[in-house]
Design an enzyme around this catalytic site. Structure first.
Site, PDB file in Angstrom:
ATOM      1  N   MET A 171       0.832  -1.162   0.000  1.00 55.38           N
ATOM      2  CA  MET A 171       0.000   0.000   0.000  1.00 55.38           C
ATOM      3  C   MET A 171       0.887   1.239   0.000  1.00 55.38           C
ATOM      4  O   MET A 171       1.523   1.535   0.997  1.00 55.38           O
ATOM      5  CB  MET A 171      -0.894   0.072   1.233  1.00 55.38           C
ATOM      6  CG  MET A 171      -1.747  -1.132   1.582  1.00 55.38           C
ATOM      7  SD  MET A 171      -2.298  -2.129   0.249  1.00 55.38           S
ATOM      8  CE  MET A 171      -2.275  -3.720   1.000  1.00 55.38           C
ATOM      9  N   PRO A 172       0.954   1.946  -1.096  1.00 55.04           N
ATOM     10  CA  PRO A 172       1.825   3.121  -1.141  1.00 55.04           C
ATOM     11  C   PRO A 172       1.237   4.296  -0.377  1.00 55.04           C
ATOM     12  O   PRO A 172       0.028   4.499  -0.335  1.00 55.04           O
ATOM     13  CB  PRO A 172       1.906   3.434  -2.632  1.00 55.04           C
ATOM     14  CG  PRO A 172       0.677   2.850  -3.212  1.00 55.04           C
ATOM     15  CD  PRO A 172       0.348   1.648  -2.365  1.00 55.04           C
TER      16      PRO A 172
END
Length: 74
Positions: A1-2
């Site tokens: 998850m950036p």
């Protein structure tokens, strides 16, 4: 998850401009990592108080940054 952190000087960007930053940065991330990651791509805008950010020993204020953006200062 950036998680993408964007740091800006307070009172430089309008709410509409910040929304544009969020949308365009999200689009850039999705272009690289794929559409399935859109829902888990976080973009966070951190506002730094005017004068609390410096480059080359010179403090930046919101007024100075606005002047630079308008082409009135270097």
């Amino acid at each position: 998850m950036p998680l993408v952190d964007i740091h800006v000087i307070r009172d430089v960007f309008t709410p509409a401009q910040k929304q544009q930053l969020i949308e365009k940065v999200t689009e850039a991330m999705v272009a690289v990592e794929g559409e399935n990651m859109r829902g888990v791509t976080w973009v966070k805008i951190n506002e730094v108080a005017s004068g609390d950010w410096a480059i080359g020993g010179e403090r930046l204020t919101s007024e100075k940054v606005k002047a630079i953006a308008a082409g009135r200062a270097a």
